[in-house]
Design a protein around this motif. Structure first.
Motif, mmCIF file in Angstrom:
data_model
loop_
_atom_site.group_PDB
_atom_site.id
_atom_site.type_symbol
_atom_site.label_atom_id
_atom_site.label_comp_id
_atom_site.label_asym_id
_atom_site.label_seq_id
_atom_site.Cartn_x
_atom_site.Cartn_y
_atom_site.Cartn_z
ATOM 1 N N ARG A 1 6.786 7.120 -5.815
ATOM 2 C CA ARG A 1 7.070 8.238 -4.899
ATOM 3 C C ARG A 1 5.844 8.600 -4.073
ATOM 4 O O ARG A 1 5.948 8.847 -2.876
ATOM 5 N N GLU A 2 4.673 8.604 -4.716
ATOM 6 C CA GLU A 2 3.448 8.926 -3.995
ATOM 7 C C GLU A 2 3.144 7.866 -2.938
ATOM 8 O O GLU A 2 2.730 8.187 -1.815
ATOM 9 N N LEU A 3 3.353 6.594 -3.274
ATOM 10 C CA LEU A 3 3.142 5.517 -2.304
ATOM 11 C C LEU A 3 4.115 5.639 -1.140
ATOM 12 O O LEU A 3 3.729 5.494 0.028
ATOM 13 N N SER A 4 5.363 5.934 -1.450
ATOM 14 C CA SER A 4 6.379 6.101 -0.397
ATOM 15 C C SER A 4 5.989 7.221 0.557
ATOM 16 O O SER A 4 6.119 7.095 1.784
ATOM 17 N N GLN A 5 5.498 8.329 0.008
ATOM 18 C CA GLN A 5 5.089 9.457 0.839
ATOM 19 C C GLN A 5 3.924 9.075 1.744
ATOM 20 O O GLN A 5 3.895 9.427 2.929
ATOM 21 N N LEU A 6 2.959 8.349 1.193
ATOM 22 C CA LEU A 6 1.825 7.894 2.003
ATOM 23 C C LEU A 6 2.293 7.001 3.146
ATOM 24 O O LEU A 6 1.824 7.129 4.286
ATOM 25 N N ILE A 7 3.192 6.074 2.845
ATOM 26 C CA ILE A 7 3.698 5.164 3.880
ATOM 27 C C ILE A 7 4.379 5.950 4.994
ATOM 28 O O ILE A 7 4.183 5.678 6.189
ATOM 29 N N MET A 8 5.174 6.956 4.634
ATOM 30 C CA MET A 8 5.850 7.754 5.651
ATOM 31 C C MET A 8 4.853 8.565 6.479
ATOM 32 O O MET A 8 4.993 8.685 7.702
ATOM 33 N N GLU A 9 3.831 9.100 5.830
ATOM 34 C CA GLU A 9 2.809 9.843 6.564
ATOM 35 C C GLU A 9 2.083 8.932 7.548
ATOM 36 O O GLU A 9 1.796 9.322 8.692
ATOM 37 N N ILE A 10 1.778 7.731 7.124
ATOM 38 C CA ILE A 10 1.106 6.761 7.995
ATOM 39 C C ILE A 10 2.001 6.401 9.177
ATOM 40 O O ILE A 10 1.556 6.333 10.332
ATOM 41 N N ALA A 11 3.282 6.162 8.887
ATOM 42 C CA ALA A 11 4.229 5.812 9.959
ATOM 43 C C ALA A 11 4.290 6.907 11.019
ATOM 44 O O ALA A 11 4.269 6.633 12.222
ATOM 45 N N HIS A 12 4.366 8.166 10.591
ATOM 46 C CA HIS A 12 4.434 9.281 11.535
ATOM 47 C C HIS A 12 3.122 9.409 12.314
ATOM 48 O O HIS A 12 3.137 9.711 13.518
ATOM 49 N N LYS A 13 2.000 9.159 11.655
ATOM 50 C CA LYS A 13 0.696 9.354 12.287
ATOM 51 C C LYS A 13 0.397 8.294 13.336
ATOM 52 O O LYS A 13 -0.172 8.602 14.397
ATOM 53 N N TYR A 14 0.797 7.063 13.078
ATOM 54 C CA TYR A 14 0.374 5.962 13.931
ATOM 55 C C TYR A 14 1.435 5.498 14.922
ATOM 56 O O TYR A 14 1.230 4.485 15.607
ATOM 57 N N THR A 15 2.564 6.176 14.992
ATOM 58 C CA THR A 15 3.589 5.762 15.963
ATOM 59 C C THR A 15 3.933 6.930 16.885
ATOM 60 O O THR A 15 3.623 8.068 16.602
#
Length: 268
Positions: free
Chosen positions: A254-268
C-alpha cells in the motif's frame, strides 16, 4: 474545477515491469490499489517470464527479453505518455525502453532497482551488486539458487532459502509461498551487447525524468549503493521506503502504491 475533468486529469497509464525470475503476477497487490484508484495499469510479463509461453533458451537477447515493454511504448498513441515502474532487474529494461522511446515516458520509477548511467555499459550495475554481495556474504553468496551454464547461456533461478533470507524476509509468508511456486529460470545476459556496450545516451535516456525508490531494509543491495547509482543520473529524485525488503510490492504494497501515485501526479 469540474469534478469530471479533475478525475480525468488524475488518471495515468502505469506500466509495471517485474524483476528476474518473476512475472506480472508479483504486482497483484499494487496493481489492485492503482486500478481501484482509477488508473490504467499494464503489468507485463517479459519474454519467458510469468505466463509467457516462451522458454528461457528461446530468448536470444536482452532486447528480445524486453520486447513486451518496447512494444507497449511503441504502440502508444502519439499524445500519450506512460509512467514506467521497474523492479530490480526490470530497471534495466526500463533504461532500454527510455533510450528507444524517451518521448513516450513521463517518468521512470526504479523500485529497488539498479539505475544505469548514460555513457556507461549497463552491466556496470552488476559489478557493483556482485562486489557488495561477496563483501557482505563471502561464503555461499547464492545459497540454494540454481545456476546452469551452457555456452553461450547462463541461466539461474532463485532458491527458496535465498528468497526467504534475502528477498522476502519482511514480506507476508503467503507471498513467499506464492513466489516459490511461481518463479521461473532466468538469464542475466552478461555477454549481451545491450548490456556490455554504452547504448544509453544523455540525449535520450538521460533526458527522461527518474525517481529511485530505495527499500530501506533491502538485503540484496545497500541503500548507499542505490543512492550512488541514482547520483550517476543528475536530477534523479530519491525516496526511501521504510520497512521494505527487496520486494516492496509485497512487504509494503500500500505504501509503495501511494508513492507511485504521488510520483505520477507530480511528474505529469
Amino acid at each position: 474545477m469540474d469534478s469530471g475533468k479533475e478525475q480525468r486529469r488524475q488518471q495515468h497509464h502505469l506500466v509495471l515491469v517485474h524483476g528476474a525470475c518473476h512475472g506480472a503476477w508479483c504486482w497483484y497487490k499494487v496493481a489492485t490499489v492503482l486500478s481501484s484508484a482509477g488508473h490504467r495499469v499494464t503489468a507485463l510479463d517479459m519474454a519467458a517470464c510469468g505466463a509467457s509461453p516462451q522458454r528461457t533458451e528461446e530468448v536470444p537477447s536482452f532486447e528480445e527479453y524486453s520486447r513486451p515493454l518496447l512494444d507497449v511504448l511503441a504502440g502508444l498513441p502519439p499524445e500519450e505518455k506512460a509512467i514506467l515502474v521497474g523492479h530490480s532487474f526490470g530497471g534495466l529494461s526500463l533504461a532500454l525502453a527510455m533510450e528507444r522511446n524517451p518521448d513516450k515516458v513521463a517518468v521512470a520509477v526504479f523500485v529497488a532497482a539498479p539505475m544505469p548511467a548514460a555513457g556507461k555499459p549497463m552491466d556496470v550495475v552488476f559489478q557493483q551488486q556482485d562486489s557488495q554481495a561477496k563483501e557482505e556474504r563471502p561464503v555461499d553468496v547464492f545459497m540454494d539458487c540454481k545456476m546452469e551454464t551452457s555456452s553461450p547461456l547462463q541461466i539461474f533461478m532463485f532458491g527458496p532459502q535465498f528468497m526467504k533470507k534475502n528477498l522476502y524476509q519482511l514480506s507476508p509468508p503467503e507471498d513467499l509461498t506464492l513466489a516459490v511456486a511461481m518463479v521461473r529460470r532466468s538469464r542475466r545476459f552478461q555477454d549481451d551487447a545491450m548490456l556490455t556496450q554504452a547504448v544509453l545516451t544523455a540525449e535520450r535516456y538521460g533526458a527522461v525524468k527518474k525517481v529511485c525508490i530505495v527499500a530501506e531494509d533491502d538485503a540484496l543491495l545497500s541503500v548507499d549503493i542505490r543512492r550512488q547509482m541514482a547520483s550517476w543520473n543528475p536530477g534523479t529524485e530519491v525516496m526511501v521506503l521504510p520497512g521494505a525488503d527487496h520486494m516492496p510490492m509485497f512487504s509494503k504494497a500500500r505504501e509503495l502504491s501511494q508513492l507511485i501515485m504521488e510520483i505520477a501526479h507530480k511528474y505529469t
